[in-house]
Design an enzyme around this catalytic site. Structure first.
Site, mmCIF file in Angstrom:
data_model
loop_
_atom_site.group_PDB
_atom_site.id
_atom_site.type_symbol
_atom_site.label_atom_id
_atom_site.label_comp_id
_atom_site.label_asym_id
_atom_site.label_seq_id
_atom_site.Cartn_x
_atom_site.Cartn_y
_atom_site.Cartn_z
ATOM 1 N N GLY A 1 0.821 -1.109 -0.182
ATOM 2 C CA GLY A 1 0.097 -0.083 0.023
ATOM 3 C C GLY A 1 0.989 1.201 0.271
ATOM 4 O O GLY A 1 2.077 1.180 0.361
ATOM 5 N N ASP A 2 0.139 2.285 -0.272
ATOM 6 C CA ASP A 2 0.975 3.586 -0.288
ATOM 7 C C ASP A 2 -0.338 4.557 0.149
ATOM 8 O O ASP A 2 -1.414 4.592 -0.211
ATOM 9 C CB ASP A 2 1.565 4.013 -1.604
ATOM 10 C CG ASP A 2 2.470 5.238 -1.191
ATOM 11 O OD1 ASP A 2 3.408 4.937 -0.626
ATOM 12 O OD2 ASP A 2 2.093 6.484 -1.568
ATOM 13 N N THR A 3 0.017 5.710 0.857
ATOM 14 C CA THR A 3 -0.668 6.548 1.469
ATOM 15 C C THR A 3 -0.135 8.052 1.061
ATOM 16 O O THR A 3 1.008 8.302 1.464
ATOM 17 C CB THR A 3 -1.008 6.732 2.947
ATOM 18 O OG1 THR A 3 -1.540 5.365 3.313
ATOM 19 C CG2 THR A 3 -1.730 7.653 3.352
#
Length: 191
Positions: free
Chosen positions: A70-72
């Site tokens: 994931g990435d935010t």
């Protein structure tokens, strides 16, 4: 218990959230450059990073199991606020967020057998107005230094959040409901 999948992330927050699904997983730690390409939209950027991390993790995985990554990112006025580059940059970010709303986009991707599926969750976060002294104390706490947008909702930064519209866990770094649904839809978890 044998793992069902890998998590390609060094983030302790992602690990803690994923553990709430009570499914066995192991870590794999790929090295992926996090740099926005010219002309790349915020949505495309965060989704590409999640895919890149999942695919790089799959290439490193010691067993042929699916890899979740994931990435935010934080977006205000259409601009992506990355991790702060230092105190002055971090305080400038907090000033931009103070007393207004911004978007937190978290993309999750699952890579397996040459395929990659993903999900994107966008949450609207509204900060209360902050004083210069509050911002300086917060920066000096050390918490915002390695966080997208220069704050952590799950820590001391949570006291500045007046409201969220969307997924709290996505703002922390892993949207629980959507991630579980992604794992189920791809056959990693049974229904």
């Amino acid at each position: 218990m044998e793992p069902l999948f890998y998590l390609a992330s060094a983030s302790p927050r992602r690990r803690e959230l994923l553990a709430l699904l009570e499914q066995p997983f192991e870590l794999v730690l790929p090295d992926v450059e996090e740099r926005r390409r010219p002309g790349e939209t915020a949505v495309d950027y965060v989704q590409r990073l999640a895919r890149d991390k999942a695919q790089a993790g799959a290439a490193l995985a010691p067993r042929p199991l699916p890899v979740l990554a994931g990435d935010t990112i934080v977006v205000v006025d259409g601009e992506v606020l990355e991790k702060p580059e230092g105190r002055a940059h971090g305080l400038a970010m907090l000033r931009r967020l103070s007393g207004r709303s911004h978007q937190v986009m978290t993309a999750m991707a699952l890579a397996w057998n040459g395929r990659c599926e993903g999900v994107l969750v966008t949450t609207e976060v509204t900060f209360r107005p902050m004083t210069e002294a509050e911002m300086a104390r917060y920066w000096d706490s050390g918490e915002p230094a390695d966080k997208a947008g220069g704050y952590g909702i799950q820590g001391l930064g949570g006291r500045f959040v007046a409201r969220i519209d969307g997924s709290y866990s996505a703002v922390v770094g892993l949207p629980l409901v959507e991630t579980e649904a992604l794992l189920r839809s791809c056959g990693v978890l049974s229904a």
